[in-house]
Structures are given as C-alpha cells and as structure tokens.
Scaffold this active site. Structure first.
Site, PDB file in Angstrom:
ATOM      1  CB  SER A 194      -0.906   0.011   1.121  1.00 29.35           C
ATOM      2  OG  SER A 194      -0.145  -0.046   2.386  1.00 29.35           O
TER       3      SER A 194
ATOM      4  CG  ASP B 208       0.922  13.890  16.398  1.00 33.44           C
ATOM      5  OD1 ASP B 208       1.273  12.982  17.008  1.00 33.44           O
ATOM      6  OD2 ASP B 208       1.218  14.001  14.942  1.00 33.44           O
TER       7      ASP B 208
ATOM      8  CG  PHE C  77       9.534  13.891   8.885  1.00 29.35           C
ATOM      9  CD1 PHE C  77       9.174  14.976   9.262  1.00 29.35           C
ATOM     10  CD2 PHE C  77       9.616  13.225   7.558  1.00 29.35           C
ATOM     11  CE1 PHE C  77       8.532  15.909   8.111  1.00 29.35           C
ATOM     12  CE2 PHE C  77       8.653  13.881   6.788  1.00 29.35           C
ATOM     13  CZ  PHE C  77       8.187  15.232   6.954  1.00 29.35           C
TER      14      PHE C  77
ATOM     15  CG  HIS D  37       1.639   1.545   4.748  1.00 31.03           C
ATOM     16  ND1 HIS D  37       0.607   1.867   3.963  1.00 31.03           N
ATOM     17  CD2 HIS D  37       1.845   2.967   5.406  1.00 31.03           C
ATOM     18  CE1 HIS D  37       0.102   3.126   4.161  1.00 31.03           C
ATOM     19  NE2 HIS D  37       0.815   3.702   4.866  1.00 31.03           N
TER      20      HIS D  37
ATOM     21  CD  GLU E 191       0.366   7.267   5.503  1.00 32.21           C
ATOM     22  OE1 GLU E 191       0.249   6.241   6.165  1.00 32.21           O
ATOM     23  OE2 GLU E 191       1.070   8.309   6.373  1.00 32.21           O
TER      24      GLU E 191
END
Length: 278
Positions: free
Chosen positions: A9, A102, A209, A259, A11
C-alpha cells in the site's frame, strides 16, 4: 509469521493547493501501475484536513482503486467522529486507518477519546463489522509511551478492541520489527502487522521527522549521510540502497507486505519497488 498473500500500500497526504492536487494525480498514476491493495490518505490534527481527506479518497476510488481514509480521534467528540464515520459509510468506504493522532496546536483537552483503542471500540459499537480497521504499531515504541512494555500493551488493547490489521511507524532496524511482532504474537496478537517504509529523499528532513516521531536513524547512517554534505546524488544512492535492503530483509523474514510513506512523490518508491522485483 504465517505465509500469506503480501499486502502492498501507498500513503498520501491531502494536497492543499491546485498544484498539489495535480501533482498527486501524477504520482498516483505512476504508483497505480504497481497494483497496490490500497492507497491511504492522512487526516490532519483535530480533523483539519477532513474535507481534503475525503475528497482525495473519493477521487482515488473514482479511478478504480481501493482507498482508506485515516481517522484520528484526539481532540474530537463522539458526535463528530460518528458524523465522519456515517459520511464515510454513505460513500461506500469500508476501510479505515484508526489512530489517536497528534494533539492540535494550542489545544489543551484531549477530547472524548484519549487512546486509539477507544476509537476502535467506538467504530465497532457503531458499525459492527462494516469497516476493516487498520491501526498503528511502533516497533521502536511510541515516543510518549511510559515504557516499551506499556506501549506493547497499548497495541494489544487496540487489537483486542477489534482491529483487523496494523501498519507500523517507519524504521530502519529490521530486528526491531521482528522482535515487536514476536512479542505481540506471544500476547495473542494474530493480525497482520505490515512494516511502514520511508524512502530517504531529504536526509535533514528525515532526521527532523524521526526526532519528532521517535523513529531511530542509526548512528552509522547519520554519519555517512552527513559526510556527503550537499552531494544529493550520493545521498539518494545510499538511501535507495539502505531502504531496498531493509525491504528485502523484511519480506524474506516473513513480513506480510509493505506500506510506503510516499510524501506524495513516486520516484524513490518506484525505484525501490523495481529493485525488489515486486
């Protein structure tokens, strides 16, 4: 890990400008040729991209591809989450990525949902088995967890609440993933736990990140990348080697799929995919 059909998959995040929308369409066309099981679309803190998430999902589905909206519950009410779920159901959506999310900037109260397991329980109580519910997993443990044990227990609670499958935060240490899966299975977890993969495009951005989300960038990788300074070609080449090797080891070790966090770009993901011979 049981042998089964691998799930792949990609995102995306909802674009905020007409240029972003056009760019994502091009990215999607490039990645659709790999025939992923689904595309997922993120959901901003406090539902800030709610409309963008839905419109992106509907556009993906109109092109004939499966799509799963993310749904984060922090800072939301039951009434608000119920309205979103009904909206998704009315559009024929049957796959949701259920997350705590978040805390929105400036918000003090968590709202009526504190943890993702409460969201999963709510979805099941409202809609039974209508939705395939995906949840998050943290092989290197959530940065806000009190301990590794506490984080693992939180994951088990989400599964027992009714999750069908899980996708992980990205990582670069395959052993952390395999250990996490072993420990989850020892606690009775039997759902697929698909590793999340982050291609390395901008190393400085990746480190920022990672510092925020608790993903560990190995010291040797930081030092090697830093030694390249502004040599973008060398950074890209090393990044591709590291991520391809990681994916290869994960799949060979029995991971149920991959993913990819695309950041709405197709180039690096496509190269990794082709190198893996998928």
């Amino acid at each position: 890990m049981n042998e089964q059909k691998k799930t792949f998959s990609f995102e995306f995040f909802p674009p905020k400008t007409p240029e972003g929308v056009a760019k994502l369409r091009t990215t999607r066309q490039q990645l659709a040729q790999f025939k992923p099981q689904f595309f997922s679309v993120t959901f901003g803190a406090g539902g800030t991209t709610r409309d963008g998430t839905l419109s992106t999902v509907l556009e993906i589905r109109s092109e004939g591809h499966a799509a799963a909206p993310h749904l984060s519950c922090i800072g939301s009410t039951r009434e608000n989450i119920s309205a979103i779920l009904n909206e998704y159901r009315n559009h024929g959506i049957r796959h949701i990525v259920a997350l705590r999310g978040d805390m929105p900037s400036g918000m003090v109260a968590a709202g009526e949902f504190r943890y993702a397991n409460e969201l999963v329980e709510f979805i099941r109580s409202e809609h039974g088995e209508h939705f395939h519910i995906e949840v998050a997993a943290y092989p290197e443990f959530h940065p806000q967890a009190k301990s590794a044990e506490d984080d693992l227990n939180n994951f088990v609670r989400k599964v027992k609440a009714g999750a069908n499958s899980a996708m992980t935060q990205y990582f670069f240490n395959a052993d952390a993933y395999f250990r996490f899966v072993d420990e989850a299975q020892a606690r009775g977890v039997d759902i697929p736990i698909v590793p999340g993969i982050m291609p390395i495009a901008n190393f400085g951005q990746l480190c920022r990140f990672s510092d925020m989300c608790g993903a560990e960038v190995p010291r040797w990788l930081r030092q090697r990348m830093q030694s390249y300074y502004d040599d973008a070609a060398s950074i890209r080449a090393l990044g591709l080697d590291v991520v391809t090797e990681l994916c290869d080891r994960l799949l060979a070790g029995g991971a149920p799929g991959l993913h990819f966090y695309t950041l709405n770009q197709a180039g690096l993901v496509s190269t990794v995919w082709q190198r893996l011979g998928l």
